[in-house]
Design a protein around this motif. Structure first.
Motif, short mmCIF file in Angstrom:
data_model
loop_
_atom_site.label_atom_id
_atom_site.label_comp_id
_atom_site.label_asym_id
_atom_site.label_seq_id
_atom_site.Cartn_x
_atom_site.Cartn_y
_atom_site.Cartn_z
N CYS A 112 0.84 -1.19 0.00
CA CYS A 112 0.00 0.00 0.00
C CYS A 112 0.88 1.24 0.00
O CYS A 112 1.87 1.32 0.74
CB CYS A 112 -0.92 -0.01 1.23
N THR A 113 0.52 2.22 -0.84
CA THR A 113 1.33 3.44 -0.92
C THR A 113 1.17 4.33 0.30
O THR A 113 1.98 5.25 0.50
CB THR A 113 0.91 4.24 -2.17
N ARG A 119 -0.98 -5.89 1.22
CA ARG A 119 -2.34 -6.34 1.42
C ARG A 119 -3.06 -6.38 0.07
O ARG A 119 -2.51 -6.00 -0.96
CB ARG A 119 -3.09 -5.40 2.37
N ILE A 121 -5.42 -5.23 -2.81
CA ILE A 121 -5.69 -3.89 -3.33
C ILE A 121 -7.20 -3.64 -3.26
O ILE A 121 -8.00 -4.39 -3.80
CB ILE A 121 -5.20 -3.74 -4.77
N ARG A 124 -7.39 2.49 -5.82
CA ARG A 124 -6.16 3.17 -6.26
C ARG A 124 -6.36 4.66 -6.11
O ARG A 124 -7.48 5.18 -6.29
CB ARG A 124 -5.82 2.82 -7.71
N PRO A 130 -1.58 1.72 -5.53
CA PRO A 130 -2.50 0.83 -4.81
C PRO A 130 -2.78 1.33 -3.39
O PRO A 130 -1.91 1.88 -2.73
CB PRO A 130 -1.76 -0.51 -4.82
N ARG A 131 -4.02 1.11 -2.97
CA ARG A 131 -4.43 1.45 -1.61
C ARG A 131 -5.18 0.25 -1.03
O ARG A 131 -5.99 -0.38 -1.71
CB ARG A 131 -5.34 2.67 -1.58
N CYS A 132 -4.88 -0.06 0.23
CA CYS A 132 -5.60 -1.13 0.90
C CYS A 132 -6.93 -0.61 1.42
O CYS A 132 -7.23 0.58 1.33
CB CYS A 132 -4.76 -1.70 2.05
N CYS A 135 -6.73 2.24 4.03
CA CYS A 135 -6.10 3.51 3.65
C CYS A 135 -6.74 4.05 2.36
O CYS A 135 -6.06 4.21 1.33
CB CYS A 135 -4.60 3.35 3.46
#
Length: 813
Positions: A112-113, A119, A121, A124, A130-132, A135
């Protein structure tokens, strides 16, 4: 591979014996889709048919959908698709590349960025990272509010619920709405015509929904390649294009025959093969001696093998026109028919319909349904019921034309605008529906007509002037003018005014721009309008004015290069320019210098005019009369060519004057045919009068418009316009007639036989020109007035123009 659906069905039937063959083909046809997709599925199954029983990837997604559809149809011998990692049977697919995964194994895990943890994805962010699920990239703003603010800048009166409904229908998921809002916020021009640059296809759906809701300011994007305003959505080179451009982008050169088509398959080395080469055995291919392509041999000649496309046709007597030419056998009559009659369309002498000709003769053609009125042979159109198509499925061309016109010219209200109704009637009523369809398929024509129909472009000449100049736009303008949609306009004069404006603006010197403006506007254009006499300017007149302006620019540039201007130029400087090697257009430059002297722009200069002393070319009146006899009696030549040639040979008419004659210039009274070339009508001799009446009787209309009588005696290629001067001159030159020399000969001979006053009134030339030609011919008409005064009762008829010109044509009667 010629029947991919059949191949797939056979492979499935071999693996499962429970389903009926008809049910298998139905399921395969529903899943396989179009031609390209069905071929890909057939190739994948042919390479690995075991996927039908084990259900394991790698395989295309279409194979997994086919397995699921077969299981739902009741197949027991077919395996469902299974997960690549855990081997679980799947009812839906999640794919990474060519592999299938279940819902647990499918989502890809990346760091995750935001938190840096690896984790699954969930979403985005704006930059694509990518974001989980813990987040999310949420800035606290509602995407509906962002899109609403952008749309209201284009249409402040639009309601919020209209925009919200369009956003939800275009993209139901909140994450997709957020990405759509980010893209529109970064580039708001996506809503005003640049929709082909949309990063997500949901923006295109939003544009369609807002446009359908009547939101002002929203512009439906056009395809960036073909410039048609149609549905786009296929990505190609970073843009969204239409499906036709996608198909054209797949065109490649066949490795065997060299034709450029969409490949049907590829050989072992990956080279493309077209459908024709796919079904041909490479062992039977040879190089054609005509086109040098490797194809199957149709015939063998003394030079070598010849392919079917290059096969020479046998020379026979055409059963329709009677000419001896290369012919093919008609599908209906089994009689030879030449290529011209094969493509010919005419009005049937039996039923009166305008169709393709299959039998009869050149004078009495017969269409296909009248040649063989077999009901089973002719397939009726499913829309209009017309049975005039030989084994051709789908709607007829007339119905396709009506549908295409409705698609282009129908406005947002669902009806055609009243100002475009005449255009629709003229195009829908044309006899050659195929020609009109081909014209409407042009990208520029369809785009402009679509914009006019939806009121995105105003219906004015200026709106067409803003488009890139070209023959297509000029032809479209002539169609709009001929149908009354646009008012009549002198196109040559408009083109000349635009050229003058560009020339004056581009000149470097302020003094030169002022002189050019005065000379061009208040002298050349003013004199041209006076000489046109409320008629359209010809192309030849436009060329003359441009030559005068070019001569002025050359002289002024030469003076500027030496630090001089026209007021400071002296005779020595002018003589130096005249004697230089690169000096051109002396006569036109002299006209400008004399104008400058008369208007006090230049001082102390002398540039005398060259006096005309008569024709410089040889005069051969016998050859002129021989040409006139050939044109009168040679029935092989076209009527319009014969009439135009005789008007030049006998009456000294320029091609520009001949091309602008109308039907109203010809008049018949008590068996006498008269033509008005000047102020006084001239009686035509018998054979020439018959040719004039035949030309008047020919009713021509343009190919894309309905059959309407043209006012021009010699109509041109563009509707509502006469033939151009250049085209008329080319037709005369093909007859062996040199216009300049022939006119000089005719005018020289007429000047020796007629007074200057009668010559000017009957031929439509200026009196000064007639006087110059009379002096060049050394004609002595000093006793003419005294001779007329001595006549008694015959003075009114013997001295008439008709009588005089009849006497000069005594050899032809």
């Amino acid at each position: 591979m010629t029947d991919p659906i059949g191949l797939i069905a056979d492979l499935i039937a071999a693996a499962d014996h429970c389903l009926e063959p008809e049910l298998i083909r139905t399921v395969v046809a529903a899943v396989a889709g179009g031609r390209a997709k069905s071929r890909l599925l057939a190739v994948a199954l042919a390479e690995r048919p075991a996927v039908l029983t084990d259900g394991r990837s790698p395989a295309p997604r279409g194979i997994g959908n086919l397995l699921i559809a077969l299981r739902e149809a009741g197949a027991t011998g077919i395996s469902p698709p299974v997960c690549t990692e855990c081997g679980k049977d799947l009812r839906t697919l999640q794919r990474r590349g060519q592999d299938w995964y279940c819902g647990v194994c499918g989502p890809k895990q990346e760091p995750c960025t935001a938190c840096g943890k690896t984790r699954k994805i969930s979403t985005r962010d704006r930059s694509g990272g990518p974001r989980c699920a813990k987040c999310p990239d949420v800035d606290g703003r509602d995407p509906l509010a962002v899109i609403h603010n952008l749309v209201t800048t284009l249409d402040p009166l639009v309601e919020r619920n209209v925009i919200a409904d369009a956003v939800r229908r275009a993209s139901p998921r909140l994450a997709d709405q957020r990405r759509m809002a980010w893209s529109l916020e970064a580039d708001s021009s996506l809503l005003t015509g640049n929709g082909h640059l949309a990063p997500v296809p949901a923006i295109l759906r939003l544009i369609d929904l807002l446009k359908a809701a009547g939101v002002d300011g929203i512009v439906q994007p056009a395809c960036p390649r073909c410039h048609r305003t149609v549905r786009i959505g296929k990505p190609l080179d970073g843009q969204r294009v239409c499906r036709n451009c996608i198909a054209k982008s797949r065109i490649e050169e066949c490795a065997r025959c060299g034709t450029r088509r969409e490949p049907a398959t590829r050989d072992s080395q990956g080279r493309p093969l077209c459908p024709n080469c796919l079904i041909q055995d490479p062992a039977n291919l040879e190089t054609c001696t005509v086109c040098s392509r490797r194809r199957s041999v149709s015939v063998r000649t003394s030079n070598g093998p010849v392919c079917p496309n290059c096969r020479p046709l046998p020379t026979r007597v055409c059963s329709i026109c009677g000419r001896t030419a290369p012919c093919t056998l008609s599908q209906l009559t089994d009689q030879p028919r030449c290529g011209a009659c094969h493509q010919r369309q005419a009005r049937c002498s039996v039923c009166g319909s305008f169709r393709g000709i299959h039998s009869g003769s050149a004078e009495a053609p017969v269409c296909g349904p009248c040649t063989k009125p077999d009901v089973e042979l002719w397939r009726p159109c499913p829309t209009c019921g017309q049975a005039d198509r030989l084994r051709t499925p789908g709607p007829c061309r007339r119905c396709l034309l009506d549908y295409r016109l409705g698609e282009l010219l129908t406005g947002p209200s669902g009806v055609v605008a009243p100002e475009l109704q005449a255009l629709q009637d003229a195009l829908a009523g044309t006899e050659r529906a195929a020609t009109a369809l081909h014209w409407l398929s042009d990208g520029i024509v369809s785009r402009v007509l679509g914009d006019l129909g939806t009121a995105r472009r105003p219906l004015t000449h200026q709106a067409l002037d803003d488009l890139p100049a070209g023959k297509t736009i000029e032809h479209l303008r002539s169609v709009l003018v001929a149908t009354g949609v646009l008012p009549q306009r002198d196109e040559q004069m408009v083109r000349l005014e635009r050229a003058v404006s560009d020339l004056v603006t581009s000149h470097g010197s302020p003094d030169g721009r002022q002189i050019l403006h005065r000379y061009a506007t208040w002298h050349l254009l003013r004199r041209l309008r006076r000489r046109a006499r409320d008629q359209d300017v010809t192309h030849a007149q436009l060329v003359v004015v441009r030559q005068h302006l070019r001569a002025v620019v050359l002289l002024l540039d030469w003076l500027t290069g030496r630090g001089l201007t026209l007021p400071t130029c002296r005779q020595a400087d002018l003589d130096q320019w005249l004697t230089s090697a690169d000096t051109r257009l002396h006569r036109e430059a002299g006209h400008f210098v004399r104008w400058a002297l008369n208007h006090k722009v230049a001082h102390g200069l002398s540039f005398p005019a060259v006096k005309w002393t008569g024709p410089s070319q040889a005069m051969d009146d016998e050859a002129r009369l021989a040409t006139a006899r050939r044109l009168l009696h040679d029935n092989v030549l076209k009527t319009e060519d014969r009439l135009a040639g005789l008007l030049l040979v006998l009456y000294a008419q320029w091609p520009a004057a001949i091309s602008r004659l109308t039907i109203s210039h010809i008049d018949e009274d008590n068996g006498t045919v008269r033509i008005r070339l000047g102020d006084v009508p001239v009686a035509l001799p018998g054979p020439l009068g018959e040719l004039a009446l035949q030309q008047v009787a020919i009713q021509r209309s343009h190919a894309v418009l309905a059959r309407t009588a043209s006012p021009w005696l010699f109509p041109g290629g563009q509707p509502g316009r006469p033939i151009s001067t250049w085209a008329m001159g080319e037709r005369l030159r093909k007859l062996g007639i040199r216009p300049a020399e022939t006119r000089s000969t005719a005018l020289f001979q007429l000047a020796t036989e007629l007074p200057a006053a009668i010559l000017a009134r009957t031929l439509g030339i200026h009196i000064t020109v007639a006087v110059k030609w009379q002096r060049a011919a050394a004609g002595d008409w000093a006793a003419y007035a005294a001779d007329v005064s001595r006549r008694s009762g015959q003075a009114g008829t013997a001295g008439s123009p008709d009588h005089q010109l009849h006497d000069t044509k005594g050899e032809l009667r």
